[in-house]
Design an enzyme around this catalytic site. Structure first.
Site, PDB file in Angstrom:
ATOM      1  N   HIS A  83     -10.182  -6.544  -2.142  1.00 10.29           N
ATOM      2  CA  HIS A  83     -11.230  -6.638  -1.115  1.00 10.29           C
ATOM      3  C   HIS A  83     -12.504  -6.035  -1.710  1.00 10.29           C
ATOM      4  CE1 HIS A  83      -8.504  -7.780   2.079  1.00 10.29           C
ATOM      5  NE2 HIS A  83      -7.685  -6.801   1.734  1.00 10.29           N
ATOM      6  N   GLU A 138      -5.703 -10.501  -1.959  1.00  8.73           N
ATOM      7  CA  GLU A 138      -6.471 -10.433  -0.706  1.00  8.73           C
ATOM      8  C   GLU A 138      -7.961 -10.429  -1.003  1.00  8.73           C
ATOM      9  OE1 GLU A 138      -5.113  -7.317   1.898  1.00  8.73           O
ATOM     10  OE2 GLU A 138      -3.012  -7.653   1.381  1.00  8.73           O
ATOM     11  N   ASP A 162     -11.751 -10.923  -0.906  1.00  8.00           N
ATOM     12  CA  ASP A 162     -12.923 -11.274  -0.098  1.00  8.00           C
ATOM     13  C   ASP A 162     -14.107 -10.491  -0.655  1.00  8.00           C
ATOM     14  OD1 ASP A 162     -12.227  -8.755   0.953  1.00  8.00           O
ATOM     15  OD2 ASP A 162     -11.719  -9.523   2.935  1.00  8.00           O
ATOM     16  N   ASN A 196       2.160  -4.409  -3.489  1.00  5.66           N
ATOM     17  CA  ASN A 196       0.791  -4.858  -3.232  1.00  5.66           C
ATOM     18  C   ASN A 196      -0.056  -3.635  -2.901  1.00  5.66           C
ATOM     19  OD1 ASN A 196      -0.957  -7.165  -2.845  1.00  5.66           O
ATOM     20  ND2 ASN A 196      -0.899  -6.772  -0.637  1.00  5.66           N
ATOM     21  N   GLU A 204       0.798  -1.226   0.000  1.00  5.54           N
ATOM     22  CA  GLU A 204       0.000   0.000   0.000  1.00  5.54           C
ATOM     23  C   GLU A 204       0.837   1.285   0.000  1.00  5.54           C
ATOM     24  OE1 GLU A 204      -2.725  -0.486   3.282  1.00  5.54           O
ATOM     25  OE2 GLU A 204      -3.744  -2.146   2.313  1.00  5.54           O
TER      26      GLU A 204
HETATM   27  C1  XIL Z   1      -5.605  -6.897   8.035  1.00  5.94           C
HETATM   28  C2  XIL Z   1      -5.817  -8.142   8.886  1.00  5.94           C
HETATM   29  O1  XIL Z   1      -6.687  -9.008   8.204  1.00  5.94           O
HETATM   30  C3  XIL Z   1      -6.384  -7.758  10.222  1.00  5.94           C
HETATM   31  O2  XIL Z   1      -6.456  -8.906  11.073  1.00  5.94           O
HETATM   32  C4  XIL Z   1      -5.527  -6.685  10.879  1.00  5.94           C
HETATM   33  O3  XIL Z   1      -6.147  -6.256  12.065  1.00  5.94           O
HETATM   34  C5  XIL Z   1      -5.346  -5.504   9.945  1.00  5.94           C
HETATM   35  O4  XIL Z   1      -4.821  -5.948   8.717  1.00  5.94           O
HETATM   36  N1  XIL Z   1      -4.624  -4.843   3.482  1.00  5.94           N
HETATM   37  C6  XIL Z   1      -3.553  -5.636   3.816  1.00  5.94           C
HETATM   38  C7  XIL Z   1      -3.697  -6.623   4.913  1.00  5.94           C
HETATM   39  O5  XIL Z   1      -2.528  -5.601   3.138  1.00  5.94           O
HETATM   40  O6  XIL Z   1      -2.493  -6.838   5.593  1.00  5.94           O
HETATM   41  C8  XIL Z   1      -4.763  -6.218   5.892  1.00  5.94           C
HETATM   42  O7  XIL Z   1      -4.932  -7.250   6.847  1.00  5.94           O
HETATM   43  C9  XIL Z   1      -6.047  -5.918   5.164  1.00  5.94           C
HETATM   44  C10 XIL Z   1      -5.877  -4.785   4.191  1.00  5.94           C
END
Ligand code: XIL
Length: 449
Positions: A242, A273, A275, A206, A164
């Site tokens: 996400h 990631e 979901d 990422n 990020e």
């Molecule tokens: C999130 C985890 O899932 C949580 O458990 C934690 O509290 C915060 O981070 N982007 C990312 C991940 O790159 O590392 C993050 O993971 C979600 C958003």
């Protein structure tokens, strides 16, 4: 009544082919009923999930059965592994790395440099108190990266070197500690250092909120392309993907277009990631089916782009999704955004993902048939010669027939014969044909004990 362990066993057993030895089915065929893991293997892609410290043997069994890749949800982040600067506790990350290695899961190292969350609590204060804050932060980053790559480099196949780097919604840099202290050069420097420390890992950037066409999306693509052109060792781009609740649902078309924009940079890409909150489908007659269809479309969009070669789902079971604990998305809880329900049973989305992955898998019989045709064509062109070439063609024909009947072990015997004969041939096409034959034998697991 079946108890939970019995249920788990049934879930595992019904989708598993033996962990070793010749395959028992062709995962490219719609009726094959393969796991995601076996389908991914035949499709030559990786499909993973995250694991966390609450996972015990039941969760691990499900992961090892159904996936071929793994990411630590938190355990490898700087602040999780070193709550304060230099005070490492490797327990969780070690267990995850060992599990990945023993279960044959490709491990993604997430993440070396991330300014937004989960840093050692005293990092900013230590940097701020230093006479030369930039030099201090540079040294601490180097120390941390060396610690992580030194300990896990043998098991981590690829690192999210910088997570990020950009602002939430714009194409500006995220105004975090790294950017404020080191300027935008921290991004390139982290990759250069990562390459020096772990020369055989793939190095990814990422980023999140890339699921809609936006200035951020275009900016990321442009910045990465510029850095690569300058020789910065970035090997791939992770698109987090996400699908948050409470925000507009990205249309399938716009998602496909955004992925293409990222792919056009020319590097491998992955959905890192994924979901999909079920909130979006709450008014549908069958929310689980609608969620599954959407999942299938997103993973299908990845599979349709040759450079997209992996998908990781952010969490194993709905009961543990981060979205239910992270404001503002917790307002939509239960988000139920994952592939397994709270009882570790696969949801419709599991099968939709499996079916989308299948689109990249080539049926074994077809692989043997094309190989045979290509051997013939090469012989006619004079790109492969020798008496043994006829035997190659004949044995491939036999393998093809065996594969058509599901005779996988027999096919392996014929393919071994074809490989032996091909080794006696000469010509410029021998090597590429031998490589394809080796891939087919590996897909069939002919040589696995
Ligand atoms: C999130 C985890 O899932 C949580 O458990 C934690 O509290 C915060 O981070 N982007 C990312 C991940 O790159 O590392 C993050 O993971 C979600 C958003």
């Amino acid at each position: 009544m079946l108890g939970r362990p019995t249920l788990l066993f049934l879930i595992a057993c019904c989708f598993v082919s033996p962990a070793h030895g010749v395959v028992t089915r062709d995962c490219a065929l719609p009726a094959s009923d393969c796991t995601i893991r076996d389908t991914a293997r035949q499709a030559h892609v990786h499909v993973g999930v995250t694991t966390n410290r609450a996972h015990g043997p039941a969760e691990r069994a499900v992961i090892a059965t159904h996936f071929n890749a793994l990411t630590a949800e938190n355990a490898m982040k700087w602040g999780a592994i070193a709550p304060t600067v230099g005070n490492y506790d490797f327990t969780d990350a070690d267990a995850i790395a060992d599990f990945a290695a023993s279960a044959g899961l490709r491990l993604r190292g997430h993440t070396l440099v991330w300014g937004r969350l989960q840093l050692p609590t005293d990092l900013a204060a230590q940097v701020g108190a230093a006479a030369d804050p930039a030099a201090r932060l540079r040294a601490l980053v180097a120390e941390h990266m060396a610690t992580m790559t030194g300990r896990y480099g043998d098991r981590v196949a690829l690192w999210d070197v910088v997570n990020e780097p950009l602002d939430v919604f714009t194409d500006a840099f995220d105004p975090n500690l790294f950017f404020q202290t080191l300027g935008d050069g921290y991004l390139a420097d982290a990759f250069t250092l990562a390459r020096a420390l772990d020369s055989d890992a793939e190095l990814f950037v990422n980023e999140f909120a890339l699921t809609y066409p936006s200035a951020k999306l275009a900016g990321l693509a442009r910045r990465v392309a510029d850095l690569v052109a300058m020789g910065v060792p970035i090997d791939g781009i992770g698109v987090q993907a996400h699908v948050f609740p409470l925000l507009p649902l990205p249309s399938r078309e716009s998602f496909r277009a955004t992925l293409q924009t990222v792919a056009d940079v020319g590097l491998p890409i992955e959905l890192t990631e994924l979901d999909v909150s079920i909130w979006h489908f709450r008014n549908e007659p069958d929310p689980l089916a609608a969620q599954a269809a959407y999942y299938g479309d997103l993973v299908g969009a990845c599979m349709a782009i040759p450079q997209c070669r992996a998908v990781t789902v952010w969490g194993l079971a709905d009961s543990e999704s981060w979205l239910d604990h992270m404001a503002p998305f917790d307002a939509a809880a239960p988000n139920a955004p994952l592939l397994f329900d709270a009882h570790l049973a696969p949801k419709p989305a599991y099968f939709a993902v499996r079916d989308a992955i299948r689109t990249r898998a080539v049926p074994f019989r077809q692989q043997a048939a094309t190989l045979r045709l290509d051997v013939r064509a090469a012989r006619r062109r004079g790109a492969i010669h020798g008496d043994a070439v006829r035997i190659v063609g004949r044995t491939l024909g036999r393998a093809k027939r065996s594969l058509g009947r599901g005779g996988f072990a027999d096919a392996c015997t014929h393919l071994a014969g074809a490989a032996d004969a091909l080794a006696l041939a000469t010509g410029s096409d021998v090597a590429p044909l031998a490589a394809r034959l080796a891939t087919l034998r590996a897909d069939l697991r002919c040589d696995e004990p």
